[in-house]
Design a protein around this motif. Structure first.
Motif: not given
Length: 367
Positions: A49-56, A350-367
Motif C-alpha cells: 500500500f505504501q507503493k500504491a498510495l505514493s503515486q500521485v 511502510s505504514w508511516d510512509s502510507v500516512l505521510a503520503d496520504t496526508q500529502a494527498g489530502i492537502d494537495r486535493v484540498n489546496a
C-alpha cells in the motif's frame, strides 16, 4: 494460460499475486493475470500500500470526495475500497472454488502487532468495512497476535496469518487456527466458506542465513548457501501434513465443513541474483499450498518455471540442512526471531510512509 503457471496450479499450488493498487484494478491488469497466468488471489501488506498510495493521481478523486478527513480515516477508506473492488473481481473464482481461492487479504495496522485487544477490534472493523465473503484479514503471528487470530476466527472471519518464520511459531499458529475454528463452530458460524492461510516467509531466511554462512567462510558453510529457506519451508509443510492428519480435533471440524488452513509461501521473490528467479516457487510445489508472488516472480514462473511437485521425499534432506547449520553454530531460532522483529518494524515504517503520503494527498486535493 501460461504452460508453467498451469503446471504449477495442476500440481496443487494456488497462485496469488502479492500486489494491489488502484491502477492495477482500473487498468484491467488484475483481470488479465486471472485470465492468462492462473492468478486466483491477492495479498496486500503495508509495503504494497505504501507503493500504491505514493503515486500521485490514482487516489485523488476519492480523496476529493472524502474532503478534509483525518489521515487514518482516509487510509482506511482508500485501502478497503481497493480490497473490496479486488474481491469483486475475484468473486467468480471464489464461487467456483467453494471459497478456497478468490481471496484478497488486508492487514491490520502493523503498529498493533503486540496489542491483542486492539488487533481483535480492528480485524472486525476491517471485515465489516470490506464486507465481502472472500476477503481475509491479515494478522501477524506475534505472540500477542496468536489469541487475536483465534478470537477473529471465532467470529466467523477468515484470517491470513502473516510474518511466520519459525517452525515453532507455525505450530502455534495451527493450534490457534484449530481453536478458532472450534469456537466458530460453537458460535454457530457456517464453516464452509471460512478460510485461512498461514503465511510462512521464505527468501528472507536465506538472506539472513547466507550472511552468517559467508561470515563463517568454510567450505561446509559455502555448501549450505541458499538452502536454509527452502529446507525450513519444507519442514513446515511436513508439520502441516502431520497436524491435519493426526490432530483429533480436526477430524470433527472437517466433518462439519471446515477447510484446512493452507500453508502460504510468502516473500518468494528471489533477492540473490545468483539464485534462480523461480527458486522459491519451483522448490516449494506441493498439493494444497498457496504461493503469493510479486509480478516479477510471476512473470519469471510463466516464462521458464518448472511447476512439478518438489516437496515430497525431501524431509530428511531438509532436516540434515538444519542439523548442519546448527553444527556451524547458526541458531535458526535466533535468526527467525530477528526476522519477525525486523518484519514488524519494516511494516510499521511502510505504514508511516502510507500516512505521510496520504496526508500529502489530502492537502494537495484540498489546496
Amino acid at each position: 494460460m501460461s504452460e508453467a503457471t498451469q503446471r504449477t496450479s495442476d500440481s496443487g499450488v494456488s497462485i496469488w499475486l502479492d500486489d494491489l493498487s488502484r491502477t492495477r484494478i482500473e487498468s484491467g491488469s488484475l483481470q488479465d493475470l486471472i485470465a492468462h497466468k492462473n492468478v486466483v488471489g491477492v495479498t496486500t501488506n503495508p509495503s504494497i500500500f505504501q507503493k500504491a498510495l505514493s503515486q500521485v493521481g490514482p487516489y485523488d478523486e476519492q480523496l476529493k470526495q472524502l474532503g478534509k478527513v483525518d489521515v487514518e480515516t482516509a487510509v482506511r477508506e482508500l485501502t478497503t475500497t481497493d480490497v473490496r473492488n479486488a474481491t469483486d473481481i475475484f468473486s467468480e473464482v471464489a464461487e467456483k472454488s467453494d471459497y478456497v481461492d478468490g481471496r484478497v487479504s488486508i492487514e491490520v495496522d502493523p503498529r498493533l502487532a503486540h496489542d491483542t485487544e486492539t488487533t481483535k477490534k480492528q480485524a472486525v472493523e476491517l471485515w465489516e468495512k470490506v464486507n465481502r465473503p472472500n476477503a481475509m484479514i491479515k494478522i501477524p503471528a506475534t505472540l500477542e497476535g496468536l489469541p487475536a487470530i483465534t478470537a477473529t476466527l471465532a467470529k466467523g472471519i477468515s484470517v491470513n496469518v502473516t510474518l511466520i518464520f519459525s517452525l515453532e511459531r507455525y505450530e502455534q499458529v495451527m493450534d490457534a487456527f484449530i481453536e478458532g475454528i472450534a469456537q466458530a463452530a460453537a458460535n454457530g458460524h457456517d464453516l464452509k466458506h471460512m478460510g485461512s492461510v498461514a503465511s510462512f516467509f521464505v527468501s528472507r531466511v536465506d538472506t539472513a542465513v547466507d550472511k552468517l554462512l559467508e561470515q563463517n567462510g568454510s567450505d561446509a558453510a559455502k555448501a549450505l548457501e541458499g538452502k536454509a529457506a527452502v529446507a525450513n519451508a519444507r519442514l513446515a509443510y511436513q508439520l502441516f501434513e502431520k497436524k491435519f492428519a493426526e490432530d483429533p480435533r480436526w477430524a470433527d471440524l472437517e466433518a462439519k465443513g471446515a477447510k484446512k488452513q493452507r500453508p502460504l509461501w510468502a516473500s518468494t521473490g528471489t533477492k540473490n541474483a545468483a539464485y534462480s528467479d523461480c527458486k522459491y516457487v519451483d522448490e516449494l510445489v506441493a498439493p494444497f499450498v498457496v504461493n503469493t508472488m510479486p509480478e516479477k516472480t510471476l512473470n519469471a514462473l510463466a516464462d521458464h518455471g518448472n511447476g512439478a511437485e518438489s516437496i515430497s521425499g525431501t524431509y530428511e534432506e531438509s532436516k540434515a540442512v538444519m542439523d548442519k547449520l546448527a553444527e556451524l553454530g547458526i541458531n535458526i531460532k535466533d535468526v527467525t526471531d530477528q526476522l519477525e522483529s525486523a518484519g514488524v518494524s519494516q511494516f510499521i515504517n511502510s505504514w508511516d510512509s502510507v500516512l505521510a503520503d496520504t496526508q500529502a494527498g489530502i492537502d494537495r486535493v484540498n489546496a
